[in-house]
Design an enzyme around this catalytic site. Structure first.
Site, PDB file in Angstrom:
ATOM      1  N   TRP A 102     -19.378 -84.823  88.805  1.00  0.00           N
ATOM      2  CA  TRP A 102     -18.155 -85.325  88.160  1.00  0.00           C
ATOM      3  C   TRP A 102     -16.949 -85.177  89.082  1.00  0.00           C
ATOM      4  CZ3 TRP A 102     -18.630 -88.777  84.682  1.00  0.00           C
ATOM      5  CH2 TRP A 102     -19.780 -88.791  83.880  1.00  0.00           C
ATOM      6  N   ASP A 172     -10.432 -81.372  84.801  1.00  0.00           N
ATOM      7  CA  ASP A 172     -11.330 -82.107  83.913  1.00  0.00           C
ATOM      8  C   ASP A 172     -12.100 -81.088  83.084  1.00  0.00           C
ATOM      9  OD1 ASP A 172     -13.301 -83.500  82.621  1.00  0.00           O
ATOM     10  OD2 ASP A 172     -14.115 -84.480  84.406  1.00  0.00           O
ATOM     11  N   LYS A 196     -18.041 -83.571  73.609  1.00  0.00           N
ATOM     12  CA  LYS A 196     -18.778 -82.329  73.817  1.00  0.00           C
ATOM     13  C   LYS A 196     -18.250 -81.223  72.900  1.00  0.00           C
ATOM     14  CE  LYS A 196     -19.175 -84.198  78.422  1.00  0.00           C
ATOM     15  NZ  LYS A 196     -20.570 -84.606  78.577  1.00  0.00           N
TER      16      LYS A 196
END
Lengths: 361, 361
Positions: A102, A172, A196
């Site tokens: 990511w 993030d 999530k």
């Protein structure tokens, strides 16, 4: 009704009480005669839902008054562009830390908008650790420093927050937000896809210090301008209303669990149970991640004998333990154990792992 | 359980049977032990939901095989930038028709990316009509022609489709998609925010001819590149999974209503009842819109005596007729009567309007 323990990396489990409340209110929210989905986002009913969700999030996270909370769309992947488009502000360079898939995606997108200085990378060691802070080659004039506190795919989590001084810290937090207490004032911007630890996919939360917004690169879409969303209380256009409502229900649930301190206690215990089971398996199971940065949220592990993977997944599924297959780029297993995964789910998984090892060891 | 007739312009009513199914499946979809919200978008359960929704939409609309169907986020407002960023393709100019507030927003955003040729505008007459096609000053070399077949705020709807020859026709169908049959092959691109006729806010559907995509302006965010989404079946990143699922339920419901032909019959009848009530009121109620372009979906009207507006809204609400206030930029009333507004809702509104006029006329 059947319910499984779903170890998906996201979208992931939601607290059952949240789903039950959403179910009960589906056709008639609070005597309004409407589903939340059917409400005008500018009507008094929805405005109250939206405002209460933001207030609860501010309370849970202790968000200072000079930070804006934005309820956006487009996922973290949109943030990969929005961040440089909004935060470069005439500066030539942004610092990025590369600790996994990511991070790498964020870096790739940022390079389209400015110079990226990769201050540290663990790619050569297959993204299994966090780089020591004293090795980072930071630029004191960088527009910001971006990092990924928890890498969802490889389960690498920072146990500490980088101290970047006057350089705004951008994080993030898609797979770690709300899992433990956090000092928001150390950050310039925090972002997270909801799917999530917050709510359903399609909602993205951005928490940004208000002095950082208002100057975008030429050609930035209006919908990618934080200031536009901030000035319009995230209602410049129609937001993801139902996701915002569900996030609000999740925030209430977190308060009931003792807030972020309560979540942290539970999450650490769940993670330790699982890592202990891996360590105690005598090499039957293995964690590829360095011990000091093993994620509380995503626990990847391999079987020493990969020929057993298929049987492991199939027998686990029979016991209601689902979505344990590792990311296609990594292989093996991954148990994502976000806030809403009950401790009983981890206990059941641990028992299954022990039994499976005994039978096949 | 209370249910009202909610005349909101969007988010708007959903079919009650769709909400009931979503309610029943909230904690356990089809014996999976998961809410649809909890499913990995790459798991077999969710993949089947997503594929079936697309197949049903293709069937209902008769979408040719050379058109891609994308399930995106960000609303029509994001499309205002995505369209020029993707469809200008080296051409200097795009044609736009200006028939209302949403057209004007699309034009304003497009001007940031290229030259906009406004081929016709009804602004001078307060956006109450559709400009005659033979007055349009089209550019034969335009990259595309953009128009808004139904203007949600002022209730102006095209009863015809412009014939633009080789210039791809681009349409913001947010408030008219699925309300009547359509020849998709006449269009280069159709887009629609979901929150009126498709499903919950936060989902945006784009139907695009596949030869038009693949070339974006420099600096276009990856998430704004149609080709990226097309190549990844709208799963480049996590899509708005729950909205996509609900859209699928709505598509099934439309099939049960006789498809778009069935919807058109019902929608025309609902609209005619309402316009007839306005016309028959002897001037107590008035439609500001030219007779040949009155929308089937959004019916704005004024009371000759605006001092009665407040009483009208309040007494209507007491009868379960809600969200009838006109847009803040227009005033008066607006009844949005999308697909999911039952005919009984229109009948109840018409009766109320007649009673109110009798009492106050």
């Amino acid at each position: 009704m059947k319910r499984v323990f779903n170890f998906s990396a996201g979208p992931a489990m939601l607290p059952q009480s949240v789903l039950e409340q959403a179910q009960a209110e589906m056709l008639d929210w609070n005597g309004s005669g409407m589903s939340v989905m059917e409400m005008s986002h500018r009507g008094k009913e929805y405005m109250s839902i939206a405002a209460e969700a933001e207030a609860d999030l501010r309370e849970i996270m202790g968000i200072p008054a000079n930070y804006k909370v934005l309820f956006l769309q487009g996922g973290a992947s949109s943030q990969f562009a929005m961040i440089p488009q909004n935060l470069l502000r005439g500066k030539g360079t942004a610092d990025y830390v590369d600790t996994g898939d990511w991070s790498a995606k964020a870096i790739k997108e940022a390079k389209r908008y400015g110079n990226v200085n990769v201050v540290a990378t663990t790619k050569a060691s297959n993204y299994t650790s966090v780089p020591a802070f004293d090795t980072w080659t930071c630029d004191a004039n960088a527009a910001y420093l971006h990092y990924t506190p928890n890498e969802t795919i490889r389960g690498v989590e920072f146990a500490w927050v980088p101290e970047t001084g006057d350089v705004p810290l951008v994080a993030d937090m898609s797979s770690t937000i709300l899992s433990r207490p956090l000092d928001v004032s150390k950050f310039g911007l925090i972002y997270a896809g909801a799917q999530k630890n917050i709510g359903p996919a399609g909602l993205t939360i951005v928490i940004v210090r208000d002095d950082l917004i208002g100057e975008t690169l030429p050609g930035t879409p209006t919908m990618f301008d934080y200031k536009i969303h901030s000035d319009n209380e995230s209602m410049y256009n129609t937001p993801a209303t139902y996701g915002w409502y569900l996030a609000g229900l999740v925030f209430k649930w977190i308060k009931q669990q003792g807030g972020l301190a309560g979540m942290a206690t539970l999450n650490e215990r769940k993670a330790q149970k699982l890592y202990t089971a891996i360590e105690a398996s005598g090499g039957f199971y293995n964690s590829p991640v360095a011990a000091d940065c093993r994620s509380w949220m995503n626990v990847p592990f391999t079987l020493a004998n990969a020929d057993l993977d298929k049987a492991f997944l199939s027998e686990a599924a029979q016991q209601g333990l689902t979505t344990l297959k590792g990311h296609r780029s990594v292989g093996g297993m991954r148990a994502s154990i976000y806030n809403a995964m009950p401790e009983a789910g981890v206990d059941t998984l641990v028992s299954f792992m022990q039994d499976f090892a005994k039978k096949n060891g």
